[in-house]
Design a protein around this motif. Structure first.
Motif, PDB file in Angstrom:
ATOM      1  N   ALA A  51       2.930  20.708  -2.867  1.00 52.30           N
ATOM      2  CA  ALA A  51       2.074  20.459  -1.708  1.00 52.30           C
ATOM      3  C   ALA A  51       0.610  20.429  -2.122  1.00 52.30           C
ATOM      4  O   ALA A  51      -0.148  19.534  -1.714  1.00 52.30           O
ATOM      5  CB  ALA A  51       2.318  21.529  -0.635  1.00 52.30           C
ATOM      6  N   ASP A  52       0.211  21.389  -2.958  1.00 51.68           N
ATOM      7  CA  ASP A  52      -1.180  21.407  -3.426  1.00 51.68           C
ATOM      8  C   ASP A  52      -1.518  20.112  -4.162  1.00 51.68           C
ATOM      9  O   ASP A  52      -2.597  19.535  -3.976  1.00 51.68           O
ATOM     10  CB  ASP A  52      -1.417  22.616  -4.344  1.00 51.68           C
ATOM     11  CG  ASP A  52      -1.532  23.913  -3.538  1.00 51.68           C
ATOM     12  OD1 ASP A  52      -1.644  23.830  -2.298  1.00 51.68           O
ATOM     13  OD2 ASP A  52      -1.516  25.006  -4.146  1.00 51.68           O
ATOM     14  N   PHE A  55      -1.985  17.362  -1.534  1.00 55.01           N
ATOM     15  CA  PHE A  55      -3.271  17.483  -0.828  1.00 55.01           C
ATOM     16  C   PHE A  55      -4.437  17.092  -1.742  1.00 55.01           C
ATOM     17  O   PHE A  55      -5.387  16.439  -1.318  1.00 55.01           O
ATOM     18  CB  PHE A  55      -3.468  18.907  -0.291  1.00 55.01           C
ATOM     19  CG  PHE A  55      -2.650  19.205   0.943  1.00 55.01           C
ATOM     20  CD1 PHE A  55      -2.823  18.455   2.114  1.00 55.01           C
ATOM     21  CD2 PHE A  55      -1.702  20.215   0.953  1.00 55.01           C
ATOM     22  CE1 PHE A  55      -2.064  18.723   3.257  1.00 55.01           C
ATOM     23  CE2 PHE A  55      -0.945  20.502   2.086  1.00 55.01           C
ATOM     24  CZ  PHE A  55      -1.126  19.743   3.239  1.00 55.01           C
ATOM     25  N   ASP A  56      -4.359  17.479  -3.024  1.00 57.67           N
ATOM     26  CA  ASP A  56      -5.451  17.188  -3.954  1.00 57.67           C
ATOM     27  C   ASP A  56      -5.535  15.702  -4.314  1.00 57.67           C
ATOM     28  O   ASP A  56      -6.626  15.155  -4.442  1.00 57.67           O
ATOM     29  CB  ASP A  56      -5.285  18.002  -5.252  1.00 57.67           C
ATOM     30  CG  ASP A  56      -5.574  19.483  -5.011  1.00 57.67           C
ATOM     31  OD1 ASP A  56      -6.147  19.817  -3.954  1.00 57.67           O
ATOM     32  OD2 ASP A  56      -5.200  20.304  -5.880  1.00 57.67           O
ATOM     33  N   GLY A  59      -4.073  13.305  -0.238  1.00 63.78           N
ATOM     34  CA  GLY A  59      -4.072  13.981   1.067  1.00 63.78           C
ATOM     35  C   GLY A  59      -4.175  13.007   2.228  1.00 63.78           C
ATOM     36  O   GLY A  59      -3.393  13.068   3.191  1.00 63.78           O
ATOM     37  N   GLN A  60      -5.136  12.082   2.154  1.00 60.74           N
ATOM     38  CA  GLN A  60      -5.325  11.155   3.279  1.00 60.74           C
ATOM     39  C   GLN A  60      -4.096  10.274   3.487  1.00 60.74           C
ATOM     40  O   GLN A  60      -3.702  10.014   4.620  1.00 60.74           O
ATOM     41  CB  GLN A  60      -6.569  10.292   3.061  1.00 60.74           C
ATOM     42  CG  GLN A  60      -7.864  11.091   3.233  1.00 60.74           C
ATOM     43  CD  GLN A  60      -9.116  10.223   3.160  1.00 60.74           C
ATOM     44  OE1 GLN A  60      -9.029   8.989   3.200  1.00 60.74           O
ATOM     45  NE2 GLN A  60     -10.258  10.862   3.067  1.00 60.74           N
TER      46      GLN A  60
END
Lengths: 397, 397
Positions: A51-52, A55-56, A59-60
């Motif tokens: 997940a990290d 997002f990194d 993310g968009q």
């Protein structure tokens, strides 16, 4: 106001599942009724890392609208899983869903007109029966034995129902019986589907969780006419809370499936799609699946020991080589719902077999789950169950 | 094999939406056809932090199966949002869905028998029309003006269709027109729904994104007979990729809705439910919504400037006080699909009005989106559009 519901809303005068859930919710009751994976094996840390990363790096993209067929990154990972399962396919045959329930619902919606005949194993997954009923299907059950659906009975059913349009099967570690269709029967099954021009819904949620015996190819592998729609899910090998599954099928079927899905929910959760695709890239999923199989084997064997020790000697049980369920058949004419009540009085629960039959249920049958119960729970619960079964059988004599 | 689809699979001989998507996919074309939020405002960092919190504190719970009505932690946050919107409610009235599309689909499925009459604004959200059609509804459109659905026309329709069973409305910043129903009309609307015993589907995806004027209470606030099913979503205020929305309604309707949802997908993505609930606890969502409103106001005003500068003087436009869309009506008898083709030749696209009409479309109408286009794109695209419109109008003279 008085609400006038459509005919599609079921009238649950006889709510078997509701009764079970209510009984199982009592904290004093040990429940073997569930169908949940072991949460202690969920790859929480791996998912957090994935997940990290999502997002990194994207993310968009992961938070924006996506498309109904599913994210290509995930469909590519699914192609790899399918290759490992012996099925040669490519991204344009793969659609992402919010799990097998949605795959079943949308396929039934797109193929079953009211009155259409569909064929299933008897017993079979109860939610599939509910879905077929909700679209007005005429459901025909075919008898099984320890090697899965009986091919002689299948052909009998096809001769008796030449109008039959589709067949639904869970060939590997079936729900509720845990039984597996043999290779010979798989070949024969596809032959019969070809001969009688049936669409095949192959539901394979458990196939990857094998702890004994040799891996068998899915029906889809023997499908030379593109008539098998293969369904699977991440619920049993990774995490059911993320609600992601897939189908592999003919491209025309997929394009219509996508239209139905768009109308149902636009697309599957995009963040979860990216997290799972990333998890699959960052980890060896088979290492993880091995941990699951090892734990389930242990729990299965423990439960089997207690069946041998505690159950009446003439109680029959299935011997699954994987998956999450054991099926019990008691001798004689036992009223399963009465039996269920007796067991709940002894503070132990299961799913009565009745729920899994499309028509007339076989008496004295039930499903036990072992994936989500620890050793002590198995020990205490199975002893209670043994006592309750003996008491119930004694009463019928 | 030849696949025999059910009657529920739409036959798209005239695939307006497909044509638009195809045109809009050409990278040379500037598209105002979309309905996407601005991704640069997605709270990626906040969601990452919320996700980490979920994995650290309740990872196993978030990855396990959940229940069809939705996680209580999220339903509690939804109750707070509803209170802020002027609606007094409680958790037992709130159900979580995978977004408004699913809310609409399941409500239609549970209330519309083939042949049932449903009433909608004309024009209205095209996917809702598709859903109603898929369940065999007879759709009656009611004319709008700048203050939303006309109440005289609504009552006329109810008198002409005493069999009408439900009405669907987007009262605030409507899709496709951007128009908002006035307070007086909201009261009158509920009065008429009471008088004619209608179920009301109130769709409110955009209401929170207001950049002008005063906030108006949802219809649900005026609902004294529990006949309004209120629907909203996190897609426009947080992130559409996470596919989460909600309904607020009568408890009996909710319990049947939950049965339908269980059969459709078991439950909504549990991980995303926990992440959004945690995000809402860790952040001031209204600070975030203000950023969205500020950006959309700016883009709306810029687009409006170009409408005034570049469009033919007699083109009419709506003046939304929020949301994501402007509605254009051209004078005379303009064939909208021909107009669309001319515009695509000028490398600019929109959604032709035809798609939003249940029956006979109003000619020369279309929808423009401004939420997901930057200043330069608006400038270049609107100039192209102005040129194309003048050319097309000239040709019809």
């Amino acid at each position: 106001m008085t609400f006038e519901y459509s005919k599609r809303v079921p009238h649950n005068d006889n709510d078997v599942v509701g009764e079970i859930l209510e009984a199982a919710a009592n904290p004093a009751v040990i429940s073997f009724a569930g169908g949940l994976p072991a949460p202690e094996l969920f790859p929480v840390e791996g998912m957090k890392k994935a997940a990290d990363t999502v997002f990194d790096n994207e993310g968009q993209t992961a938070l924006q609208y996506s498309n109904a067929v599913g994210e290509t990154v995930l469909r590519e990972e699914i192609v790899k899983l399918m290759t490992d399962r012996g099925v040669d396919t490519s991204v344009e045959h793969v659609g992402v869903t919010t799990g097998s329930e949605q795959s079943i619902d949308l396929l039934a919606k797109m193929f079953v007109n009211p009155g259409d005949t569909v064929i299933v194993e008897e017993p079979t997954y109860l939610c599939t029966l509910d879905v077929f009923r909700s679209y007005g299907a005429n459901i025909v059950g075919v008898e099984m034995d320890e090697n899965g659906m009986r091919m002689d009975k299948f052909e009998e059913a096809l001769k008796a129902h030449p109008e039959a349009k589709l067949v639904y099967t869970i060939p590997t570690f079936q729900n509720p019986t845990g039984r597996t269709m043999s290779v010979d029967r798989r070949k024969k099954f596809v032959e019969l589907a070809n001969k009688y021009d049936l669409l095949v819904m192959e539901d394979d949620p458990y196939g990857a969780i094998r702890y004994e015996g040799e891996e068998l190819p899915p029906l889809k592998k023997f499908d030379t006419q593109d008539r098998v729609v293969y369904m699977s899910t991440f619920s049993k090998i990774l995490a059911p809370g993320m609600r992601l599954g897939w189908i592999v099928c003919n491209v025309d079927v997929l394009s219509n499936f996508v239209v139905m899905k768009q109308s149902a929910d636009l697309h599957s959760d995009n963040l979860s799609q990216h997290i799972i695709a990333t998890f699959l890239k960052q980890n060896d999923v088979y290492e993880h699946i091995k941990k699951i199989s090892d734990l389930y084997r242990h729990r299965f064997e423990l439960m089997l020991d207690y069946i041998k020790k505690e159950f009446p000697a003439d109680a029959k049980h299935s011997h699954p080589e994987g998956g999450m369920f054991i099926w019990i058949e008691l001798p004689g004419e036992v009223d399963t719902m009465e039996l269920f009540k007796t067991c709940v009085e002894h503070n132990v629960a299961f799913v009565p077999g009745d729920a899994f039959y499309p028509n007339k249920p076989k008496m004295g049958t039930f499903r036990l789950n072992f994936s989500n119960v620890d050793d002590e729970t198995i020990e205490v619960g199975m002893k209670r169950l043994g006592t309750a079964l003996k008491e119930a059988l004694e009463a019928t004599k």
